[in-house]
Motif scaffolding. Structure first.
Motif, mmCIF file in Angstrom:
data_model
loop_
_atom_site.group_PDB
_atom_site.id
_atom_site.type_symbol
_atom_site.label_atom_id
_atom_site.label_comp_id
_atom_site.label_asym_id
_atom_site.label_seq_id
_atom_site.Cartn_x
_atom_site.Cartn_y
_atom_site.Cartn_z
ATOM 1 N N THR B 90 1.013 -1.154 -0.063
ATOM 2 C CA THR B 90 -0.012 0.000 0.027
ATOM 3 C C THR B 90 0.965 1.257 0.188
ATOM 4 O O THR B 90 0.315 2.464 -0.245
ATOM 5 C CB THR B 90 -0.974 -0.034 1.254
ATOM 6 O OG1 THR B 90 -0.076 0.304 2.338
ATOM 7 C CG2 THR B 90 -1.747 -1.294 1.335
ATOM 8 N N GLU B 91 1.994 1.145 0.626
ATOM 9 C CA GLU B 91 2.964 2.416 0.287
ATOM 10 C C GLU B 91 3.854 2.531 -0.944
ATOM 11 O O GLU B 91 3.847 3.716 -1.351
ATOM 12 C CB GLU B 91 3.995 2.019 1.613
ATOM 13 C CG GLU B 91 3.642 2.061 2.714
ATOM 14 C CD GLU B 91 2.978 3.316 3.376
ATOM 15 O OE1 GLU B 91 3.475 4.454 2.827
ATOM 16 O OE2 GLU B 91 2.277 3.282 4.479
ATOM 17 N N ARG B 92 4.141 1.284 -1.565
ATOM 18 C CA ARG B 92 4.809 1.346 -2.779
ATOM 19 C C ARG B 92 4.079 2.121 -3.868
ATOM 20 O O ARG B 92 2.783 1.388 -4.064
ATOM 21 C CB ARG B 92 5.233 -0.197 -3.107
ATOM 22 C CG ARG B 92 6.594 -0.466 -2.274
ATOM 23 C CD ARG B 92 6.999 -1.702 -3.351
ATOM 24 N NE ARG B 92 6.329 -2.917 -3.229
ATOM 25 C CZ ARG B 92 6.470 -3.923 -2.702
ATOM 26 N NH1 ARG B 92 7.771 -3.891 -1.754
ATOM 27 N NH2 ARG B 92 6.006 -4.930 -2.661
ATOM 28 N N GLY B 93 4.500 2.912 -4.589
ATOM 29 C CA GLY B 93 3.819 3.422 -5.554
ATOM 30 C C GLY B 93 2.831 4.563 -5.257
ATOM 31 O O GLY B 93 2.272 5.453 -6.152
ATOM 32 N N VAL B 120 -1.028 1.815 -11.531
ATOM 33 C CA VAL B 120 -0.812 2.469 -10.455
ATOM 34 C C VAL B 120 -1.843 2.934 -9.610
ATOM 35 O O VAL B 120 -2.205 2.571 -8.388
ATOM 36 C CB VAL B 120 0.427 3.485 -10.469
ATOM 37 C CG1 VAL B 120 0.749 3.905 -9.179
ATOM 38 C CG2 VAL B 120 1.578 3.175 -11.366
ATOM 39 N N LEU B 121 -2.770 3.597 -10.379
ATOM 40 C CA LEU B 121 -4.014 4.202 -10.035
ATOM 41 C C LEU B 121 -4.865 3.154 -9.626
ATOM 42 O O LEU B 121 -5.656 3.335 -8.330
ATOM 43 C CB LEU B 121 -4.703 5.212 -11.072
ATOM 44 C CG LEU B 121 -3.822 6.155 -11.502
ATOM 45 C CD1 LEU B 121 -4.307 6.831 -12.754
ATOM 46 C CD2 LEU B 121 -3.461 7.505 -10.426
ATOM 47 N N GLN B 122 -5.065 2.132 -10.456
ATOM 48 C CA GLN B 122 -6.086 1.152 -10.078
ATOM 49 C C GLN B 122 -5.547 0.413 -8.770
ATOM 50 O O GLN B 122 -6.358 0.239 -7.686
ATOM 51 C CB GLN B 122 -6.008 0.180 -11.630
ATOM 52 C CG GLN B 122 -7.224 -0.950 -11.145
ATOM 53 C CD GLN B 122 -6.164 -2.312 -11.025
ATOM 54 O OE1 GLN B 122 -5.200 -2.352 -11.715
ATOM 55 N NE2 GLN B 122 -6.781 -3.148 -10.219
ATOM 56 N N VAL B 123 -4.483 -0.259 -8.836
ATOM 57 C CA VAL B 123 -4.008 -0.994 -7.455
ATOM 58 C C VAL B 123 -4.023 0.002 -6.186
ATOM 59 O O VAL B 123 -4.412 -0.683 -5.096
ATOM 60 C CB VAL B 123 -2.758 -1.527 -7.534
ATOM 61 C CG1 VAL B 123 -2.757 -2.591 -8.713
ATOM 62 C CG2 VAL B 123 -1.654 -0.524 -7.649
ATOM 63 N N HIS B 124 -4.181 1.243 -6.265
ATOM 64 C CA HIS B 124 -4.277 2.036 -5.057
ATOM 65 C C HIS B 124 -5.486 2.660 -4.954
ATOM 66 O O HIS B 124 -5.785 3.551 -4.252
ATOM 67 C CB HIS B 124 -2.967 3.223 -5.076
ATOM 68 C CG HIS B 124 -1.657 2.526 -4.863
ATOM 69 N ND1 HIS B 124 -1.374 1.956 -3.687
ATOM 70 C CD2 HIS B 124 -0.715 2.334 -5.602
ATOM 71 C CE1 HIS B 124 -0.124 1.352 -3.790
ATOM 72 N NE2 HIS B 124 0.170 1.871 -5.071
ATOM 73 N N ALA B 170 6.076 9.476 -15.198
ATOM 74 C CA ALA B 170 4.742 9.545 -15.110
ATOM 75 C C ALA B 170 4.237 8.664 -13.859
ATOM 76 O O ALA B 170 3.326 9.006 -13.167
ATOM 77 C CB ALA B 170 4.162 9.562 -16.406
ATOM 78 N N MET B 171 4.638 7.381 -14.315
ATOM 79 C CA MET B 171 4.352 6.295 -13.449
ATOM 80 C C MET B 171 4.409 6.508 -11.930
ATOM 81 O O MET B 171 3.622 6.414 -10.901
ATOM 82 C CB MET B 171 4.772 5.041 -13.920
ATOM 83 C CG MET B 171 4.101 3.784 -13.648
ATOM 84 S SD MET B 171 4.872 2.206 -14.195
ATOM 85 C CE MET B 171 4.895 2.228 -16.029
ATOM 86 N N ALA B 172 5.627 7.012 -11.729
ATOM 87 C CA ALA B 172 6.196 7.087 -10.345
ATOM 88 C C ALA B 172 5.266 8.389 -9.703
ATOM 89 O O ALA B 172 5.299 8.463 -8.689
ATOM 90 C CB ALA B 172 7.590 7.240 -10.346
ATOM 91 N N LEU B 173 4.913 9.186 -10.342
ATOM 92 C CA LEU B 173 4.383 10.507 -9.833
ATOM 93 C C LEU B 173 2.884 10.379 -9.754
ATOM 94 O O LEU B 173 2.226 11.235 -9.370
ATOM 95 C CB LEU B 173 4.865 11.773 -10.828
ATOM 96 C CG LEU B 173 6.157 12.397 -11.149
ATOM 97 C CD1 LEU B 173 6.292 13.382 -12.288
ATOM 98 C CD2 LEU B 173 6.558 12.631 -9.515
ATOM 99 N N ALA B 174 2.286 9.360 -10.387
ATOM 100 C CA ALA B 174 0.848 9.242 -10.540
ATOM 101 C C ALA B 174 0.073 9.552 -9.330
ATOM 102 O O ALA B 174 -0.859 10.280 -9.388
ATOM 103 C CB ALA B 174 0.651 7.679 -11.101
ATOM 104 N N LEU B 175 0.790 9.204 -8.269
ATOM 105 C CA LEU B 175 0.039 9.397 -6.870
ATOM 106 C C LEU B 175 0.904 10.552 -5.887
ATOM 107 O O LEU B 175 0.523 10.437 -4.774
ATOM 108 C CB LEU B 175 -0.287 8.187 -6.137
ATOM 109 C CG LEU B 175 -1.292 7.287 -6.788
ATOM 110 C CD1 LEU B 175 -1.192 5.735 -6.205
ATOM 111 C CD2 LEU B 175 -2.464 7.817 -6.715
ATOM 112 N N GLU B 176 1.581 11.327 -6.768
ATOM 113 C CA GLU B 176 2.099 12.235 -6.007
ATOM 114 C C GLU B 176 3.033 11.770 -4.770
ATOM 115 O O GLU B 176 2.801 12.327 -3.655
ATOM 116 C CB GLU B 176 1.482 13.552 -5.830
ATOM 117 C CG GLU B 176 0.658 13.888 -6.886
ATOM 118 C CD GLU B 176 0.468 15.518 -7.186
ATOM 119 O OE1 GLU B 176 0.387 15.898 -6.016
ATOM 120 O OE2 GLU B 176 0.165 16.000 -8.058
#
Lengths: 325, 543
Positions: B90-93, B120-124, B170-176
């Motif tokens: 839950t922390e990763r990403g 990334v957005l979906q799993v979180h 972009a992937m790394a930044l998705a969830l700021e």
């Protein structure tokens, strides 16, 4: 290369390959000693030369070889695969009669081995180093190494003769007059042993292939990327690993699919399965050239067509293929 | 550095033991450092220093055989090492994200890039597909990718290395996330692309106030972006502090050694004109690759080497500089006739090599030798070093005893033990193997040496040694060297003249001072502007 180009080239090659196979088979068969006229005559108890010559003239065997080939090819182009000397039926009719039984058996074996093989391979890779892994891999090795006919005989011995769970041969119980679902159930019951026997070798191959491919993919960078995104492990395996690991399995599956028609001679013979394989086996013993040639032609055509379909599908399964060409 | 009560990330006495039987007991040994929100911390070290392992340990992505035995990794006060896998997921990403070194392999080849970002957005927990799509478009736009609407439906292989690294970002930044870990994110990229990616990371870091942990081996990059620096050597932190202090007043001998090895052109030491005899004249050389093409489509034609001319004298070093796809390696292959040539002349000692058949060229081959890029792949692992060094001469008619004596001499010349003769390549380090590669090339007593990216796979300190060796050998043997490289700094340091290649053509040609101080072509200017750390002079730091 565009898909259209690709399709055109491959179709052209496919036709040439089938044509080559027909000619080669025709020549090979006629080079083998003995001909159908002498076998037929021998069975009829008549050894006299005049009778044999008469039979030969009747079947066109007295014509020069190139002429026989030419006549045959002309027939093939119009969908006429010749006439069976032995059965007194057109070859096409014979093949069409037998084809469903073979396709049922090989198709079931194909699905059985693919599904089971991939499932076992995934489990073995996921639980690498565990007892489950060793168990799966050891059995895969055993079935990979054991000859098919021996497995078939042992299966009959154990499951039919000793345990009496499954019928040892034929496709249906004779004289029961089953129809509808009852008949389907009866056929399914008869299918179990030959399917498993025929499928075990490929199951073993798929298991080993899937496991190796999974392990290889699991070590790749993008799997780590997926984990770094917080994707749960099961989803990483399903969405990232398996999808990539399946590619070599797909390649091998297309090879097995090519054997859908011609690959079950041994199994069909042992289990007295009324399919193409047994037709071919009998035709071979009886020197029934037209039947043999017809079976070879259909077998070759199926291999070529399945390969073509597999290559086309590969372009969808792996988007990189088209670009690479 | 701003003093804060709780740093964003605190590594406290972290130790990760290595499996028994390796060259040392700990991958990282009792390391401690802090990373504050809003700062860029560079972890610098050579290969095997433990810098990447530290990054992976923070993300909980260590391989199974490595488990930290000691210490804590406190992320916003919580110990990551004490967390179970589902909690870490839950922390990763979400709160911490990572960008990797190899953009070519870090993306799933069978998944569209838009889907990979959306995952990334979906799993979180982002359930709405619409919301995910909108965010993906925003992100692609934010990292500066062209035509996001189209690009998100593309597979990774359609994208260039730089574009893929932007997708990774972009992937790394998705969830700021609060923490971004970048593990050598620009090492595999061309220098102009590297400059863009560094700029992007700095921009994002400032806009979002993230803490960035940036792992690199390149002090030029450090000089460009670091607020603070941690220097690692063989699992230990040998020095840490503010960037200015570490870069300009390094204290630890290892740091000083690393900084001294950073390639750099000294404006003062203009090279003397080489006036050796003319060895090689290349005139109008052309090489065209065409691929694909069929009944319904046109073939794709690439002019890899397009009308190239230059000269080379004995004792002279020509640097051929360019980015990937510029045609520099194809040029090298043409000179060795390792590929068909489509036009032009290669006058070697006055006679043209181009029209020669393979058999006519064979006797001349020994005069032109190549040193390859990858010291691990270019030596046969099943042959002893002695065999590798004597094969060539023996094939050219030298008696074995003589070849062996010569080989032992060469080993000494390239700075290896003579006993290396009976050992196998895998017993040596990368730098030592590259020395073997050089000795192999020299065994045939060539007059021209083509070195294709021969030091780019090496650590900076080893790189400096190999460059010294090449210059030393050139002085002793008076050979001509064509040095193909992507690194302008190296070319500037060792070459007499530099040819800058761009899309198959030489766009700039002249002595280093001219190329550097008065570049005429826009591409050369861009290339020079992109050199990391150009405002920093490593020579002054270790006076």
């Amino acid at each position: 290369m565009k898909t259209l180009d690709f399709l055109f080239q491959r179709l052209l090659k496919a036709i040439l390959v089938v044509l080559g196979v027909v000619i080669l088979n025709f020549m090979l068969i006629h080079m083998a000693p003995g001909d159908p006229a002498s076998v037929l005559a021998g069975e009829a108890g008549a050894g006299d030369a005049k009778y044999i010559a008469q039979l030969r003239a009747q079947f066109g065997l007295d014509q020069p070889l190139y002429w026989q080939l030419w006549t045959y090819l002309q027939g093939v182009l119009t969908g006429d695969l010749g006439f069976s000397y032995r059965n007194q039926v057109p070859v096409m009719t014979l093949i069409l009669e037998r084809l469903p039984a073979t396709l049922l058996l090989t198709g079931c074996a194909f699905v059985f081995s693919l599904v089971l093989g991939i499932a076992l391979g995934v489990i073995a890779a996921y639980k690498r180093g565990s007892i489950a892994d060793s168990l799966v891999m050891t059995s895969a090795l055993v079935f990979y190494a054991t000859p098919l006919f021996w497995i078939a005989l042992m299966a009959v011995l154990v499951f039919s003769l000793h345990l009496d769970w499954l019928p040892p041969f034929d496709m249906e119980s004779i004289g029961t007059g089953y129809t509808g679902w009852a008949r389907a159930a009866d056929i399914a019951h008869h299918l179990v042993l030959p399917t498993v026997t025929l499928g075990l070798f490929f199951t073993a191959v798929y298991t080993r292939l899937t496991r190796a491919s999974m392990l290889e993919v699991m070590a790749l960078d993008f799997v780590k990327t997926a984990r770094a995104k917080g994707v749960p492990k099961a989803q990483v395996i399903r969405r990232h690993v398996l999808r990539n690991a399946i590619l070599p399995v797909f390649t091998f599956a297309s090879m097995q699919a090519g054997q859908l028609v011609g690959g079950a001679v041994l199994t069909e013979t042992v289990f007295a399965w009324p399919g193409i394989g047994r037709l071919m086996f009998d035709a071979l013993l009886q020197r029934d050239y037209p039947v043999l040639l017809g079976v070879f032609l259909v077998t070759a055509a199926v291999v070529v067509i399945v390969n073509l379909i597999a290559d086309l599908m590969y372009r969808f399964v792996d988007p990189r293929i088209e670009a690479a060409n | 550095m701003t003093a804060q009560a709780t740093p964003l990330l605190r590594i406290d006495n972290l130790s990760i033991p290595l499996p028994a039987g390796l060259d040392r007991a700990f991958a990282v040994d009792n390391i401690s450092f802090d990373l504050n929100a809003g700062e860029i911390l560079c972890i610098v070290g050579e290969s095997g220093s433990g810098k990447s392992l530290t990054a992976n340990a923070i993300m909980g992505l260590l391989p199974d055989y490595l488990t930290p035995t000691n210490g804590e990794i406190l992320f916003r006060g919580k110990n990551l090492l004490a967390m179970r896998e589902p909690e870490l997921e839950t922390e990763r990403g979400r709160t911490m994200a990572m960008v990797f070194q190899e953009p070519l392999s870090a993306l799933n080849p069978l998944m569209k890039v838009g889907d990979q970002i959306a995952e990334v957005l979906q799993v979180h927990g982002e359930k709405s597909a619409d919301a995910r799509n909108r965010r993906v478009l925003d992100l692609l736009e934010f990292v500066g990718l062209p035509d996001p609407a189209n690009l998100r439906g593309a597979y990774p292989f359609r994208l260039s290395g730089g574009q893929r690294q932007r997708v990774m970002i972009a992937m790394a930044l998705a969830l700021e996330p609060a923490l971004l870990i970048a593990d050598e994110p620009t090492t595999a990229l061309d220098v102009t692309t590297q400059a863009q990616i560094l700029e992007l990371i700095r921009k994002i870091q400032q806009a979002k106030g993230m803490g960035v942990m940036f792992v690199t081996h390149d002090f030029g990059v450090v000089a460009d972006i670091a607020d603070r620096v941690v220097v690692m050597e063989r699992g230990l932190i040998v020095e840490q502090g503010p960037a200015d202090a570490v870069l300009n007043r390094p204290q630890h001998p290892y740091t000083r050694r690393l900084i001294a090895a950073v390639p750099h052109r000294d404006a003062a030491d203009a090279k003397a004109e080489v006036d050796g005899e003319m060895l090689l004249e290349v005139k109008g050389l052309r090489k065209v690759y065409s691929s694909g093409g069929g009944l319904f489509s046109k073939p794709r034609i690439v002019k890899a080497v397009n009308d190239i001319s230059f000269t080379l004298r004995r004792g002279e070093t020509l640097g051929v500089v360019g980015e990937s796809g510029s045609g520099k390696s194809t040029l090298g292959r043409c000179l060795l006739k390792l590929t068909e040539i489509d036009g032009g002349e290669i006058l070697f000692r006055g006679s043209d090599l181009v029209p020669l058949s393979a058999s006519a060229f064979r006797p001349l081959r020994r005069h032109i030798q190549m040193v390859f890029q990858d010291p691990f792949a270019s030596l046969n692992p099943r042959q002893t070093v002695g065999r590798i060094l004597t094969d060539g001469p023996v094939a050219n008619g030298v008696p074995y005893a003589e070849a062996e004596a010569k080989a032992r001499e060469l080993l000494d010349l390239v700075g290896l033990e003579v006993s290396a003769f009976d050992r196998y390549p895998q017993e040596f380090s990368g730098g030592q193997r590259q020395r073997v590669g050089i000795a192999r090339a020299l065994a045939l007593e060539p007059e021209l040496l083509v070195a294709d990216e021969s030091v780019s796979a090496l650590d900076v300190s080893v790189q400096a040694q190999v460059l010294d060796l090449l210059q030393d050998l050139q002085n002793k043997l008076n050979i001509a060297i064509i040095f193909i490289t992507h690194d302008l700094r190296i070319a500037a340091q060792i070459c007499d003249r530099i040819a800058v290649m761009y899309r198959g053509e030489i766009v700039e040609y002249g002595p280093p001072e001219q190329v550097f101080d008065a570049p005429r072509h826009a591409y050369t200017q861009a290339l020079i502007a992109a050199i990391p750390g150009s405002h920093w002079n490593p020579r002054l730091a270790v006076l």
